[in-house]
Design a protein around this motif. Sequence first.
Motif, PDB file in Angstrom:
ATOM      1  N   GLY A  31       0.764  13.290  -2.861  1.00  0.00           N
ATOM      2  CA  GLY A  31       1.092  12.522  -1.676  1.00  0.00           C
ATOM      3  C   GLY A  31       2.545  12.149  -1.473  1.00  0.00           C
ATOM      4  N   ALA A  32       2.717  11.031  -0.805  1.00  0.00           N
ATOM      5  CA  ALA A  32       4.042  10.553  -0.413  1.00  0.00           C
ATOM      6  C   ALA A  32       4.096   9.039  -0.601  1.00  0.00           C
ATOM      7  N   SER A  33       5.299   8.507  -0.471  1.00  0.00           N
ATOM      8  CA  SER A  33       5.510   7.064  -0.583  1.00  0.00           C
ATOM      9  C   SER A  33       6.248   6.565   0.655  1.00  0.00           C
ATOM     10  N   ALA A  34       5.997   5.322   0.997  1.00  0.00           N
ATOM     11  CA  ALA A  34       6.708   4.722   2.130  1.00  0.00           C
ATOM     12  C   ALA A  34       8.206   4.731   1.850  1.00  0.00           C
ATOM     13  N   TRP A  35       8.975   5.113   2.870  1.00  0.00           N
ATOM     14  CA  TRP A  35      10.434   5.170   2.714  1.00  0.00           C
ATOM     15  C   TRP A  35      11.048   3.875   3.221  1.00  0.00           C
ATOM     16  N   VAL A  36      11.886   3.295   2.401  1.00  0.00           N
ATOM     17  CA  VAL A  36      12.627   2.088   2.789  1.00  0.00           C
ATOM     18  C   VAL A  36      14.101   2.462   2.896  1.00  0.00           C
ATOM     19  N   PRO A  37      14.688   2.378   4.077  1.00  0.00           N
ATOM     20  CA  PRO A  37      16.092   2.782   4.238  1.00  0.00           C
ATOM     21  C   PRO A  37      17.016   1.918   3.390  1.00  0.00           C
ATOM     22  N   ALA A 160       9.188   3.099   8.388  1.00  0.00           N
ATOM     23  CA  ALA A 160      10.226   4.092   8.680  1.00  0.00           C
ATOM     24  C   ALA A 160       9.840   5.484   8.200  1.00  0.00           C
ATOM     25  N   GLY A 161       8.542   5.718   8.048  1.00  0.00           N
ATOM     26  CA  GLY A 161       8.094   7.035   7.619  1.00  0.00           C
ATOM     27  C   GLY A 161       7.855   7.099   6.120  1.00  0.00           C
ATOM     28  N   ALA A 162       7.541   8.298   5.645  1.00  0.00           N
ATOM     29  CA  ALA A 162       7.213   8.500   4.230  1.00  0.00           C
ATOM     30  C   ALA A 162       8.013   9.669   3.680  1.00  0.00           C
ATOM     31  N   ARG A 163       8.146   9.693   2.372  1.00  0.00           N
ATOM     32  CA  ARG A 163       8.834  10.781   1.681  1.00  0.00           C
ATOM     33  C   ARG A 163       7.904  11.332   0.599  1.00  0.00           C
ATOM     34  N   SER A 164       7.831  12.652   0.513  1.00  0.00           N
ATOM     35  CA  SER A 164       6.971  13.296  -0.483  1.00  0.00           C
ATOM     36  C   SER A 164       7.344  12.857  -1.888  1.00  0.00           C
ATOM     37  N   ASN A 165       6.337  12.694  -2.730  1.00  0.00           N
ATOM     38  CA  ASN A 165       6.563  12.340  -4.135  1.00  0.00           C
ATOM     39  C   ASN A 165       6.930  13.609  -4.914  1.00  0.00           C
ATOM     40  N   LEU A 166       8.201  13.821  -5.130  1.00  0.00           N
ATOM     41  CA  LEU A 166       8.696  15.095  -5.657  1.00  0.00           C
ATOM     42  C   LEU A 166       9.129  15.066  -7.116  1.00  0.00           C
ATOM     43  N   SER A 167       9.257  13.893  -7.716  1.00  0.00           N
ATOM     44  CA  SER A 167       9.872  13.825  -9.039  1.00  0.00           C
ATOM     45  C   SER A 167       9.130  14.658 -10.071  1.00  0.00           C
ATOM     46  N   LEU A 168       7.800  14.665 -10.025  1.00  0.00           N
ATOM     47  CA  LEU A 168       7.009  15.424 -10.997  1.00  0.00           C
ATOM     48  C   LEU A 168       7.290  16.913 -10.868  1.00  0.00           C
ATOM     49  N   ALA A 169       7.275  17.408  -9.621  1.00  0.00           N
ATOM     50  CA  ALA A 169       7.528  18.830  -9.397  1.00  0.00           C
ATOM     51  C   ALA A 169       8.975  19.201  -9.715  1.00  0.00           C
TER      52      ALA A 169
END
Length: 276
Positions: A31-37, A160-169
Amino acid sequence: TCVTAIDPTEHRLTLSDGAQAPYDRLVLANGASAWVPPIPGMGLPGVRTLRSMDDAVSLRDAAAPGSRALVLGGGLLGLEVAAALEGRGVQVTVVEVFDRLLPRQLDVEGAAVLQQHIERSGAKIITGQSCTGIEGEGHAERCLLKSGQALALDLLVVSAGARSNLSLAQSAGIACGRGVTVDARLHTSAADVLAVGDVAEFEGRVWGIVPAALAQARVAAAQLAGDESVRYVDIVPSTTLKVTGVDVTSIGEAIPEAPGAVEVRSVRPAEGLYTK
């Protein structure tokens, strides 16, 4: 159990307790996580996001009747949060950086009709403005806008949208852009590793909506079951605003950019109706 590392070469996962687990094939659906600017003051107590059930319960408990809430973001989630807070007797202001509400789903004329609907319910809408800072003594109390205006608040919700959880990949060396990049079979750059949903990027796009996740899951399931002939074809996006008393649905290319596109509209502002 949390997975802390992937070893694509050895087809092995490392778990949070240090144990290891082998896999034949792996699907990333994290999934993704909420993005906080990165705005000064965003770390103050009273600044919240809405992504999980825990977030929802916490937000509900903080929404005292008569309090003042500011929602940063006039997209689908931001407007739904605003309506829910209003339903609990909270005074709500929505600030959207674009010149209109639902900028991904509505054009200027449609957004104007929607804004009239929402403002009749008592919410205040500010468009074309961004937040430059959050101030307060130990708690978020004011939002500073680019215009210089300061909005008093008791509660701030960032949508403000979401960002994919990429750290694992990424730590496993798997190719990523905005999401984990996949092909039409939803395979990643690592052998026997697939990705679906909010974490996956197909042809440069991460939709971040449920219909895309469901469509990708069906393709991934077919791949795992041995039918490699099934391919993912990008969805026609459809979204519906779930706010009582306001019916908004957007399907397909709401803001056409291709040359020669023809738009057919029916606009009846006095009746609060807009169709394109």
